[in-house]
Write an enzyme that holds these catalytic residues in place. Structure first.
Site, PDB file in Angstrom:
ATOM      1  N   LYS A 152       7.468   0.166   4.194  1.00 32.99           N
ATOM      2  CA  LYS A 152       6.596  -0.432   5.134  1.00 32.99           C
ATOM      3  C   LYS A 152       6.797  -1.791   5.612  1.00 32.99           C
ATOM      4  O   LYS A 152       7.416  -2.471   4.521  1.00 32.99           O
ATOM      5  CB  LYS A 152       5.208  -0.090   5.055  1.00 32.99           C
ATOM      6  N   LYS A 167      -7.919 -10.797   2.689  1.00 36.22           N
ATOM      7  CA  LYS A 167      -7.033 -11.668   1.753  1.00 36.22           C
ATOM      8  C   LYS A 167      -8.316 -12.771   1.385  1.00 36.22           C
ATOM      9  O   LYS A 167      -9.050 -12.937   2.286  1.00 36.22           O
ATOM     10  CB  LYS A 167      -6.086 -12.307   2.494  1.00 36.22           C
ATOM     11  N   HIS A 215      -2.087   1.947   4.068  1.00 31.86           N
ATOM     12  CA  HIS A 215      -2.887   2.367   2.889  1.00 31.86           C
ATOM     13  C   HIS A 215      -4.387   2.685   3.110  1.00 31.86           C
ATOM     14  O   HIS A 215      -4.861   3.704   2.565  1.00 31.86           O
ATOM     15  CB  HIS A 215      -3.138   1.087   1.907  1.00 31.86           C
ATOM     16  N   ARG A 238      25.131  -9.613  -0.480  1.00 33.44           N
ATOM     17  CA  ARG A 238      26.026 -10.443   0.251  1.00 33.44           C
ATOM     18  C   ARG A 238      26.395 -11.819  -0.613  1.00 33.44           C
ATOM     19  O   ARG A 238      27.457 -12.055  -0.856  1.00 33.44           O
ATOM     20  CB  ARG A 238      25.665 -10.929   1.640  1.00 33.44           C
ATOM     21  N   LEU A 284      25.533  -6.489   5.944  1.00 37.88           N
ATOM     22  CA  LEU A 284      24.964  -5.326   6.578  1.00 37.88           C
ATOM     23  C   LEU A 284      25.192  -5.170   7.950  1.00 37.88           C
ATOM     24  O   LEU A 284      24.850  -4.347   8.639  1.00 37.88           O
ATOM     25  CB  LEU A 284      23.551  -5.387   6.160  1.00 37.88           C
ATOM     26  N   ASP A 301      -1.062  -4.310   8.405  1.00 42.01           N
ATOM     27  CA  ASP A 301      -0.561  -4.474   6.830  1.00 42.01           C
ATOM     28  C   ASP A 301      -1.345  -3.636   6.097  1.00 42.01           C
ATOM     29  O   ASP A 301      -0.619  -3.056   5.057  1.00 42.01           O
ATOM     30  CB  ASP A 301      -0.736  -5.980   6.482  1.00 42.01           C
ATOM     31  N   HIS A 350       3.082   2.567  -1.038  1.00 45.24           N
ATOM     32  CA  HIS A 350       2.809   2.607  -2.518  1.00 45.24           C
ATOM     33  C   HIS A 350       1.424   2.814  -3.006  1.00 45.24           C
ATOM     34  O   HIS A 350       1.332   3.320  -4.084  1.00 45.24           O
ATOM     35  CB  HIS A 350       3.265   1.113  -3.139  1.00 45.24           C
TER      36      HIS A 350
HETATM   37  C1  BG6 Z   1       1.118  -4.399   0.526  1.00 46.91           C
HETATM   38  C2  BG6 Z   1       0.744  -5.554   1.586  1.00 46.91           C
HETATM   39  O1  BG6 Z   1       1.444  -3.261   1.254  1.00 46.91           O
HETATM   40  O2  BG6 Z   1      -0.066  -4.285  -0.198  1.00 46.91           O
HETATM   41  C3  BG6 Z   1       0.278  -6.808   0.814  1.00 46.91           C
HETATM   42  O3  BG6 Z   1       1.788  -5.812   2.645  1.00 46.91           O
HETATM   43  C4  BG6 Z   1      -0.787  -6.456   0.085  1.00 46.91           C
HETATM   44  O4  BG6 Z   1      -0.237  -7.723   1.685  1.00 46.91           O
HETATM   45  C5  BG6 Z   1      -0.364  -5.468  -0.906  1.00 46.91           C
HETATM   46  O5  BG6 Z   1      -1.115  -7.722  -0.824  1.00 46.91           O
HETATM   47  C6  BG6 Z   1      -1.583  -4.900  -1.953  1.00 46.91           C
HETATM   48  O6  BG6 Z   1      -1.125  -3.849  -2.818  1.00 46.91           O
HETATM   49  P1  BG6 Z   1      -1.699  -3.812  -4.424  1.00 46.91           P
HETATM   50  O7  BG6 Z   1      -1.118  -2.791  -5.080  1.00 46.91           O
HETATM   51  O8  BG6 Z   1      -1.470  -5.402  -5.048  1.00 46.91           O
HETATM   52  O9  BG6 Z   1      -3.173  -3.614  -4.179  1.00 46.91           O
END
Ligand code: BG6
EC number: 1.1.1.49
Length: 487
Positions: free
Chosen positions: A145, A337, A237, A48, A92, A232, A175
């Site tokens: 996500k 983290k 994951h 936008r 949007l 998260d 991912h």
């Molecule tokens: C993301 C999380 O899905 O994955 C992040 O939201 C995280 O907080 C990240 O840092 C880690 O991904 P990778 O590929 O760097 O291990």
């Protein structure tokens, strides 16, 4: 791989962080490699706050190019990549604007991919607006996500999107499933007969899965403070990795065979008893500390984070799977983290020999273990005991080492590149099906609820360490320890 699958890739959130760092660089890499994207394929950014296509391309040049190629950008490829990009400027929040999008793309070729790299609150309104202008046919939709905040909110999004797009049109991204080493885990397990007989409760004592990060919450304090590590990283994951480690061999690699097997694992997770949470779940929050010689601030002082935040930046869990293969085998999951190192790995600890004629060291737990390092530096190591040279029979730990960069010269494909190509080519295996997502939410929800109701705060840990001591104590109760504690 040559393709003639033409496409129109519509990127909502075209100037967002994800587009800048991941999506556009991944599309560029596929373009640069040649033969992966049909020549006629178009990328349509929806944004936008840019004046016109020229200004958008300038933004791409300035902001995306630095992320585009690790070893410098091929200028000719970059110019031809920019030529694929169009801009549609719409609001949007205004459904009427979507007629402009329809008009802009109606003569473009191939399958339409709508990538929602926006906040989740826009997922449903965008889907409705697309349907209102008839754009939900000959189309695939990609959802980033976090998809929901809990089971209820995730169901609400899935119900609403599901009224407009069929399940086969919906690509839910995790991912981690696109990472090369995760693919390799499937190859290791199902391409080799060697491991299968050992991959069960009779031979495996425990399994650890760690995703540790050195980074803190960066510029995402606001988002993260409302999310926490369980939502998260664990709900998606870590549980996906667990499912791949524990699943039965699928009948084929087609999308539903793999996802059916993962679902069986997720449904077999032993439900968490709210009264037992203190024994099977540890949550922590980082305080200030030092990482690689640099002082880093406490989580509670990060931008966007409430000073009295009780959000967890670390989680360790003991998980059990209630089926014949895995009954009684603890799976220890951990993520955090600002930990001491950036590492993602899976450790399969095999049982010790039942009787040792070679002394006590052969009875040591962990004498035989498989360590699958996903990142950085993908390797697989099989630890065994061997005789130390010299007099007597003294055993020492050695390993068989599979370091992929020694065998393969090709660069690894980035997760997003693989996943985007899969969307364009209609391959669903590496995307999360709705029932998997529901099973994962259902399993984590008692922990979320208990932590929300609890007056206890997450346990503090200094940045640059491996998290709260309670995470080590949890393993000690099972006579084991985290891998790095052995050294
Ligand atoms: C993301 C999380 O899905 O994955 C992040 O939201 C995280 O907080 C990240 O840092 C880690 O991904 P990778 O590929 O760097 O291990």
């Amino acid at each position: 791989m040559q393709t003639d699958s033409s496409f129109t890739f519509v990127l909502f959130g075209g100037t967002g962080d994800l587009s800048m760092r991941k999506i556009l660089p991944a599309l560029f890499e596929a373009h640069r490699a040649g033969g992966m994207l049909a020549d006629s394929g178009k990328i349509v950014a929806v944004a936008r706050h840019v004046a016109d296509r020229g200004e958008y391309l300038q933004w791409v040049d300035e902001h995306v190019k630095p992320h585009a190629s690790k070893n410098g950008v091929d200028e000719a490829a970059w110019t031809s990549f920019l030529a694929r990009i169009e801009l549609v400027k719409i609001d949007l929040g205004n459904p009427e604007d979507f007629a402009q999008l329809r008009d802009a793309i109606q003569d473009m070729p191939g399958i339409r991919v709508f990538y929602l790299a926006t906040g989740p609150s826009l997922f449903v309104p965008i889907c409705h607006a697309l349907a209102a202008v008839g754009l939900n046919h000959n189309a695939r939709i990609v959802l980033e996500k976090p998809l929901g905040y809990d089971l209820k909110s995730s169901n609400a999004i899935n119900d609403a999107v599901g009224e407009i797009f069929a399940e086969e049109q919906i690509y839910r991204i995790d991912h981690y499933l696109g990472k090369e080493p995760v693919q390799n885990l499937l190859a290791l397990r199902f391409g080799n007969a060697l491991f299968e007989p050992l991959w069960r409760r009779e031979w495996v004592e425990s399994i650890q899965i760690t995703i540790a990060e050195e980074l803190g919450v960066e510029a995402r304090g606001d988002f993260y403070d409302n999310t926490g590590a369980l939502r998260d990283m664990v709900q998606n994951h870590l549980l996906q990795l667990l499912a791949i480690v524990a699943m039965e061999p699928p009948h084929s690699m087609d999308s539903d065979s793999v996802r059916d097997e993962k679902l069986r694992v997720l449904r077999a997770l032993k439900p968490i008893d709210p009264h037992e949470i203190g024994k099977v779940a540890v949550r922590g929050q980082y305080h200030s500390g030092v990482i690689r010689g640099n002082a880093v601030p406490a989580y509670a002082t990060e931008h966007g984070v409430k000073p009295d935040s009780s959000t967890e930046t670390f989680v360790a869990l003991k998980v059990e799977i209630e089926n014949w293969r895995w009954a009684g085998v603890p799976f220890f999951l951990r993520t955090g983290k600002r930990l001491a190192d950036r590492v993602a790995e899976i450790v399969v600890n095999f049982r010790a020999v039942p009787h040792s004629a070679l002394g006590a060291s052969a009875l040591r737990a962990g004498a035989n273990r498989l360590v699958i390092r996903l990142q950085p530096n993908e390797t697989i190591r099989l630890y065994c005991l061997a005789k130390q040279p010299g007099e007597g029979m003294n055993l020492a730990s050695v390993y068989l080492d599979l370091a992929f960069d020694r065998f393969f010269r090709e660069a690894q494909m980035e997760a997003y590149q693989r996943l985007l190509l899969d969307v364009i080519n209609g391959r669903l295996a590496l995307f999360v099906r709705r029932d998997e997502q529901e099973a994962a939410w259902r399993w984590v929800e008692p922990i979320l609820n208990e932590w929300k109701a609890s007056t206890k705060l997450p346990k503090p840990y200094a940045a640059g360490t491996w998290g709260p001591a309670a995470a080590s104590a949890m393993l000690a109760q099972h006579g084991t320890c985290w891998l790095e504690e052995e050294n």
